[in-house]
Enzyme design. Structure first.
Site, PDB file in Angstrom:
ATOM      1  N   ASP A  99       8.301   4.885  -9.443  1.00 16.76           N
ATOM      2  CA  ASP A  99       8.965   4.761  -7.896  1.00 16.76           C
ATOM      3  C   ASP A  99      10.260   4.582  -8.722  1.00 16.76           C
ATOM      4  OD1 ASP A  99       6.665   4.463  -7.104  1.00 16.76           O
ATOM      5  OD2 ASP A  99       6.213   2.720  -6.072  1.00 16.76           O
TER       6      ASP A  99
ATOM      7  N   ASP B 204       4.592  -4.312  -7.280  1.00 11.88           N
ATOM      8  CA  ASP B 204       4.129  -3.221  -7.062  1.00 11.88           C
ATOM      9  C   ASP B 204       4.578  -1.558  -7.708  1.00 11.88           C
ATOM     10  OD1 ASP B 204       5.613  -4.146  -5.106  1.00 11.88           O
ATOM     11  OD2 ASP B 204       5.507  -2.736  -4.257  1.00 11.88           O
TER      12      ASP B 204
ATOM     13  N   GLY C 263       1.029  -1.304  -0.095  1.00 14.69           N
ATOM     14  CA  GLY C 263      -0.310  -0.162  -0.088  1.00 14.69           C
ATOM     15  C   GLY C 263       1.213   0.915   0.137  1.00 14.69           C
TER      16      GLY C 263
ATOM     17  N   ARG D 125       4.720  14.378  -6.796  1.00 17.91           N
ATOM     18  CA  ARG D 125       4.813  13.815  -8.475  1.00 17.91           C
ATOM     19  C   ARG D 125       3.369  13.800  -8.598  1.00 17.91           C
ATOM     20  NH1 ARG D 125       6.724   7.782  -6.800  1.00 17.91           N
ATOM     21  NH2 ARG D 125       4.117   6.891  -5.277  1.00 17.91           N
TER      22      ARG D 125
END
Length: 489
Positions: free
Chosen positions: A263, A253, A91, A177
């Site tokens: 990421d 993820d 998460g 972002r």
């Protein structure tokens, strides 16, 4: 003053999903924040005033110390496979969605604060981001955008003297972002593997409605979604390989459902070419090495397909996955056709390229500078090119390769100037080398963010000559060899 930041559109589309998909959570204030860098061109693209003086409380909004009036920030839940191991709950542990805005092209963009404090999915961590990793994310996401590679963007970074602890004492920062969505493969995995097939269908329908409406009328919308994500991911990986980019932590993820680079942690652009280059010091097995990235992308797509199986036919999903290799090879060939300046790609060009890779590998030749110099120098005359051949261990073998390349170029019938123009447009002069980011970090740790701004300005036009930034195109200094990045970066 026209407080334009406070007038951003609210009610992110993610709030249209059932409440179990997210948690409403307020950012945690940071002490004494400063606006380290502001992406004025992106602000203008988002319909915001690029002048920071036009915004009252801008730094506090971008840090999470102030909420946009009426805003209900949220964090989402997902899971994923980390280094091949399934983790049942992850998460948004340090990322909080604060707003949405429609950009100048009519595309709705989410604004997310990374490092804005804990959420229900922080796993007992502080939800903060350190200054060094925030600088790297800001600079690399914008560098990738300049290279034309699908990516999330960075609107701003704020910094604070507030102490946070990793291996040692560091200071905090927050990156604002931007992306149409930060939904990743792990979101779909979460609802499948927790047996919430209704939630899975809801998420698929939501994703198709907002990002892939062309899939809605397919006989199997879920299969159509899988197919388009496979295609986008194959293209993304071809882009990465062409510029020598290593993500470093390609967990499911960290894989975007839109095919964006997502990421930025222990990433790295290769300096000397090494097919087995590992940019992440934490990746002891080399799972995410440069030459493994396409295969890992397929592995991750298989986990996405598995997550979607409650909604589609297994054999159809397998057939869709079997298209990845051809899609990747086609995109890869297109990238290197451009890098070589060729008007088309022929089967024999694979041999030309493979021979070149072997020569580059033997000498650990600088990837970026070789390709840029090939575009500028390699076709000037019919003689050996000292500026290029001296980069190689086996100079005679390179001479033969260059002869073969020149013959291939001559067979196209195109003028040398045309070939060079194509190649220069595909081979950047500037990339975010690790030592350049490190210099910006060290200065920022002393309160000087000017190097960060200078790098950003240069990397926004990586294919232009920009003589004022010639120092950024130089080969890395000896001390750069000692730099390493890890999952804590």
């Amino acid at each position: 003053m026209n407080d334009t930041f406070a007038r951003l559109a609210l009610t992110p589309r993610f709030q249209l999903l059932p409440e179990r998909f997210f948690a409403k959570v307020a950012p945690t204030p940071l002490a004494e924040p400063v606006l380290a860098i502001w992406n004025a061109p992106l602000a203008a693209q988002l319909g915001l005033d690029p002048d920071t003086n036009a915004h009252v409380g801008l730094t506090d909004y971008l840090t999470g110390n102030l909420l946009i009036p009426g805003s209900e920030p949220l964090a989402s839940v997902y899971c994923g496979h980390q280094f091949g191991v399934y983790v049942q709950q992850l998460g948004d542990g340090r990322a909080i969605l604060i707003a949405e805005v429609k950009d100048r092209n009519g595309i709705v963009q989410e604004i997310q604060l990374k490092g804005a404090g804990p959420t229900p999915w922080s796993r007992r961590a502080d939800g903060r981001a350190v200054l060094r990793s925030s600088i790297r994310e800001y600079l690399c996401s914008e560098a990738m955008y300049g290279l034309g590679i699908p990516t999330t963007r960075a609107l701003a970074m704020t910094a604070s003297p507030e102490a946070i602890w990793r291996e040692t004492r560091e200071t905090a920062a927050v990156v604002a972002r931007v992306a149409p969505t930060f939904v990743r493969f792990g979101h779909f995995e979460f609802y499948c593997h927790h047996g919430d097939h209704e939630g899975l269908r809801t998420l698929v329908d939501w994703t198709i409605e907002h990002f892939y409406p062309e899939c809605a009328d397919a006989a199997s919308p879920a299969l159509a979604l899988l197919e388009v994500v496979i295609a986008r991911t194959a293209t993304l990986l071809a882009h990465w390989q062409a510029v020598g980019f290593c993500h470093g932590v390609m967990n499911t993820d960290n894989m975007s459902i839109l095919g964006l680079t997502l990421d930025y942690g222990p990433f790295g652009f290769m300096d000397g070419f090494d097919a087995g280059h590992i940019c992440n010091h934490s990746d002891e097995s080399g799972r995410y090495a440069y030459n493994q990235q396409p295969q890992i992308a397929l592995w991750n797509l298989q986990t996405l397909a598995q997550a979607l199986l409650p909604l589609l036919d297994r054999e159809a999903a397998i057939a869709a996955l079997h298209t990845f290799q051809d899609l990747f090879e086609t995109a890869f060939a297109a990238q290197f056709q451009s890098k070589l300046g060729l008007p088309d790609w022929r089967d024999e060009d694979w041999g030309l390229l493979t021979t070149l890779f072997n020569l580059l590998q033997a000498g650990r030749t600088d990837w970026t500078n070789f390709w840029r110099d090939l575009a500028s120098l390699g076709l000037q005359d019919a003689h050996p090119c000292p500026a290029l051949r001296d980069r190689f261990v086996d100079r005679e073998a390179f001479d033969q390769w260059l002869t073969d390349y020149r013959e291939r170029v001559a067979a196209t019938g195109d003028a040398v100037a045309v070939i060079q123009e194509r190649a220069r447009a595909a081979n950047p002069k500037y990339i975010l080398r690790n030592h350049l980011a490190e210099i910006a970090i060290r200065k920022a740790q002393q309160g000087d963010f000017s190097e960060m701004q200078r790098l950003h300005d240069c990397l926004s036009q990586p294919f232009a000559e920009q003589p004022e930034y010639a120092d950024y195109a130089a080969a890395p200094p000896d001390w750069a060899a000692s730099l390493s990045v890890s999952c804590s970066s």
